[in-house]
Scaffold this active site. Structure first.
Site, PDB file in Angstrom:
ATOM      1  N   VAL A  79       7.917  -1.811   6.623  1.00  0.00           N
ATOM      2  CA  VAL A  79       7.535  -0.538   6.629  1.00  0.00           C
ATOM      3  C   VAL A  79       7.949   0.237   5.444  1.00  0.00           C
ATOM      4  CG1 VAL A  79       7.747   1.708   7.888  1.00  0.00           C
ATOM      5  CG2 VAL A  79       7.688  -0.522   9.162  1.00  0.00           C
ATOM      6  N   LYS A  80       7.211   0.941   4.609  1.00  0.00           N
ATOM      7  CA  LYS A  80       7.790   1.566   3.463  1.00  0.00           C
ATOM      8  C   LYS A  80       8.300   2.963   3.709  1.00  0.00           C
ATOM      9  CE  LYS A  80       5.276   0.383  -0.729  1.00  0.00           C
ATOM     10  NZ  LYS A  80       4.507   1.063  -1.803  1.00  0.00           N
ATOM     11  N   ILE A  81       9.736   3.070   3.367  1.00  0.00           N
ATOM     12  CA  ILE A  81      10.615   4.350   3.783  1.00  0.00           C
ATOM     13  C   ILE A  81      10.924   5.059   2.475  1.00  0.00           C
ATOM     14  CG2 ILE A  81      12.485   4.985   4.890  1.00  0.00           C
ATOM     15  CD1 ILE A  81      10.862   3.998   7.222  1.00  0.00           C
ATOM     16  N   VAL A  96       3.249  -0.943   4.491  1.00  0.00           N
ATOM     17  CA  VAL A  96       2.639   0.266   5.062  1.00  0.00           C
ATOM     18  C   VAL A  96       3.500   1.290   5.143  1.00  0.00           C
ATOM     19  CG1 VAL A  96       1.226   1.206   6.693  1.00  0.00           C
ATOM     20  CG2 VAL A  96       1.199  -1.115   6.098  1.00  0.00           C
ATOM     21  N   THR A 149       1.036  -1.150  -0.021  1.00  0.00           N
ATOM     22  CA  THR A 149       0.086   0.187  -0.061  1.00  0.00           C
ATOM     23  C   THR A 149       0.950   1.353  -0.103  1.00  0.00           C
ATOM     24  OG1 THR A 149      -0.046   0.256   2.514  1.00  0.00           O
ATOM     25  CG2 THR A 149      -1.692  -1.272   1.408  1.00  0.00           C
TER      26      THR A 149
END
Ligand code: G3P
Length: 216
Positions: free
Chosen positions: A82-84, A56, A27
């Site tokens: 975790v999207k960074i 996310v 997402t």
């Protein structure tokens, strides 16, 4: 190559998960905004549908704030990645988070150098955006090939998620170039599954069968 679905739409995830082909979900803030949902509201159902990693994205931009936000996001579920964003702050955040055992998917990657830096920061995943490069006349699939070659040559275990895919050819070419994962919008998954010759061939089989039954 694994297939993830690139959406926050529960109906799309529910339907595609029935096909038995989805190994993860990605997402981003735009996809969540499109659904008008916060990840906390939908994560339980996504988790019940897909076993693999669920990406996310944080919306902080400073390293310390990204780390703090990522730690909260990672608490939502076991299989959160975790999207960074691929910035120097993002590199600092990803290296700290990965040291703490929090899987990071470094996103908005548009060059081999960015992908290499993300890998050296210890990122579990990097997401080169193929479609957005194509949109400006650059070679999105070529980037996937370069990153895959560099990672293979130096035995880098960061996984490449080919992202921002606009049509089935992007998925085919991502596989040919050696991406580990393609994250695919639902409508593209549907197009991948269908072929006019399959449809016409099936119809012919059924018609011939019915005509024979009529003769029996
Ligand atoms: O996972 C990243 C993807 O959602 C971006 O796609 O179509 O906004 O470039 P797009």
């Amino acid at each position: 190559m694994e297939l993830y679905i690139d959406t926050a739409n529960l109906d799309e995830i529910r339907e595609a998960s029935k096909w038995g082909i989805i190994s993860g979900v990605t997402t981003n803030p735009s996809l969540l905004a499109k659904e008008g949902r916060k990840i906390d509201d939908v994560i339980d159902e996504i988790e019940s549908l897909v076993d693999g990693p669920i990406s996310v994205e944080v919306v902080s931009t400073r390293a310390d704030e990204m780390v703090e936000e990522a730690r909260e996001v990672a608490q939502i579920a076991e299989n959160i990645a975790v999207k960074i964003p691929m910035t120097t702050g993002g590199l600092a955040a990803a290296s700290r988070l990965e040291e703490d055992g929090i899987a990071c998917n470094v996103t908005l990657v548009f060059s081999a150098n960015q992908a290499l830096m993300a890998a050296r920061a210890g990122a579990s995943f990097v997401s080169p955006f193929v479609g957005r490069l194509d949109d400006i006349g650059a070679d999105g699939i070529g980037l996937i090939g370069d990153v895959a070659d560099i990672f293979a040559y130096y035995d880098i275990d960061t996984r490449i998620i080919s992202a921002s895919l606009r049509h089935p050819k992007h998925v085919h070419e991502s596989a040919m170039m050696g991406a580990h994962i393609a994250t695919v919008p639902y409508d593209v998954l549907e197009k991948m599954a269908s072929h006019p010759l399959t449809d016409s061939g099936l119809q012919k089989f059924l018609d011939d069968w019915k005509s024979m039954e009529g003769d029996l």
